[in-house]
Motif scaffolding. Structure first.
Motif, PDB file in Angstrom:
ATOM      1  N   GLY A 176      61.201 -19.925 -18.023  1.00 58.38           N
ATOM      2  CA  GLY A 176      61.564 -19.665 -19.404  1.00 58.38           C
ATOM      3  C   GLY A 176      61.688 -20.950 -20.207  1.00 58.38           C
ATOM      4  N   GLU A 177      62.164 -20.830 -21.416  1.00 51.40           N
ATOM      5  CA  GLU A 177      62.336 -21.996 -22.292  1.00 51.40           C
ATOM      6  C   GLU A 177      63.432 -22.922 -21.780  1.00 51.40           C
ATOM      7  N   THR A 178      64.568 -22.346 -21.343  1.00 52.37           N
ATOM      8  CA  THR A 178      65.696 -23.160 -20.879  1.00 52.37           C
ATOM      9  C   THR A 178      66.067 -22.877 -19.428  1.00 52.37           C
ATOM     10  N   SER A 179      65.352 -21.969 -18.775  1.00 51.08           N
ATOM     11  CA  SER A 179      65.728 -21.617 -17.404  1.00 51.08           C
ATOM     12  C   SER A 179      64.504 -21.320 -16.550  1.00 51.08           C
ATOM     13  N   CYS A 180      64.741 -21.303 -15.257  1.00 43.63           N
ATOM     14  CA  CYS A 180      63.700 -20.861 -14.333  1.00 43.63           C
ATOM     15  C   CYS A 180      64.368 -20.081 -13.207  1.00 43.63           C
ATOM     16  N   THR A 181      63.603 -19.160 -12.639  1.00 43.44           N
ATOM     17  CA  THR A 181      64.082 -18.362 -11.527  1.00 43.44           C
ATOM     18  C   THR A 181      63.347 -18.816 -10.283  1.00 43.44           C
ATOM     19  N   MET A 182      64.124 -19.114  -9.245  1.00 48.70           N
ATOM     20  CA  MET A 182      63.570 -19.546  -7.967  1.00 48.70           C
ATOM     21  C   MET A 182      63.854 -18.473  -6.930  1.00 48.70           C
ATOM     22  N   ALA A 183      62.837 -18.135  -6.135  1.00 50.35           N
ATOM     23  CA  ALA A 183      62.992 -17.179  -5.044  1.00 50.35           C
ATOM     24  C   ALA A 183      62.889 -17.934  -3.722  1.00 50.35           C
ATOM     25  N   TYR A 184      63.555 -17.399  -2.702  1.00 54.36           N
ATOM     26  CA  TYR A 184      63.610 -18.057  -1.402  1.00 54.36           C
ATOM     27  C   TYR A 184      63.476 -17.034  -0.289  1.00 54.36           C
ATOM     28  N   GLU A 185      62.915 -17.479   0.823  1.00 57.96           N
ATOM     29  CA  GLU A 185      62.988 -16.758   2.080  1.00 57.96           C
ATOM     30  C   GLU A 185      63.447 -17.753   3.130  1.00 57.96           C
TER      31      GLU A 185
END
Length: 140
Positions: free
Chosen positions: A81-90
């Protein structure tokens, strides 16, 4: 997408609970260590040069991790996003998923602590590594 970003994390004796399983809270520290490696390797910056805070953390446990296991954590960015990011993990042991997780990272202004736009160079490095298109950005 570039090669999947993975790192091995050692199981230390101090990570264990009375049942000889890795304590549930330690999983978050495994994510953190791999997130720091991602920032340094993919973004080419030291963590202290960026002002990201965790706005949300979700963890789902599928099987215990025990002393002697050799966990590998995979990390990828699912949303930028503009001010954020989503990180996924396994978190995987012997190719089997032991846990899944997701963090929402918000970039902040170092002085005010308020959300601030992610630097263009940082955004571009994430897009390039993850194979994200500019049009996939969310509005956050």
């Amino acid at each position: 997408m570039s090669e999947e970003f993975t790192r091995e994390v050692p199981v230390r004796f101090r990570d264990l609970d009375p049942l000889n399983h890795v304590n549930h809270a330690v999983y978050a520290s495994y994510l953190e260590s791999v997130r720091i490696d991602y920032i340094e390797a993919v973004l080419g910056q030291r963590l202290r040069e960026l002002s990201f805070v965790i706005a949300n953390l979700e963890l789902s446990y599928r099987r215990p991790i025990e002393y002697g296991d050799e966990p590998v954590v995979a990390l990828w960015v699912t949303d930028l996003g503009e001010t954020s990011c989503t990180m996924a993990y396994e978190i995987r042991v012997d190719g089997e998923v032991a846990a899944t997780a997701e963090t929402v990272m918000v970039h902040t202004d170092g002085e005010t602590g308020k959300p601030a736009p992610i630097d263009g160079d940082v955004r571009e490095r994430i897009r390039e590594y993850e194979g994200l298109e500019a049009s996939t950005d969310s509005t956050n």
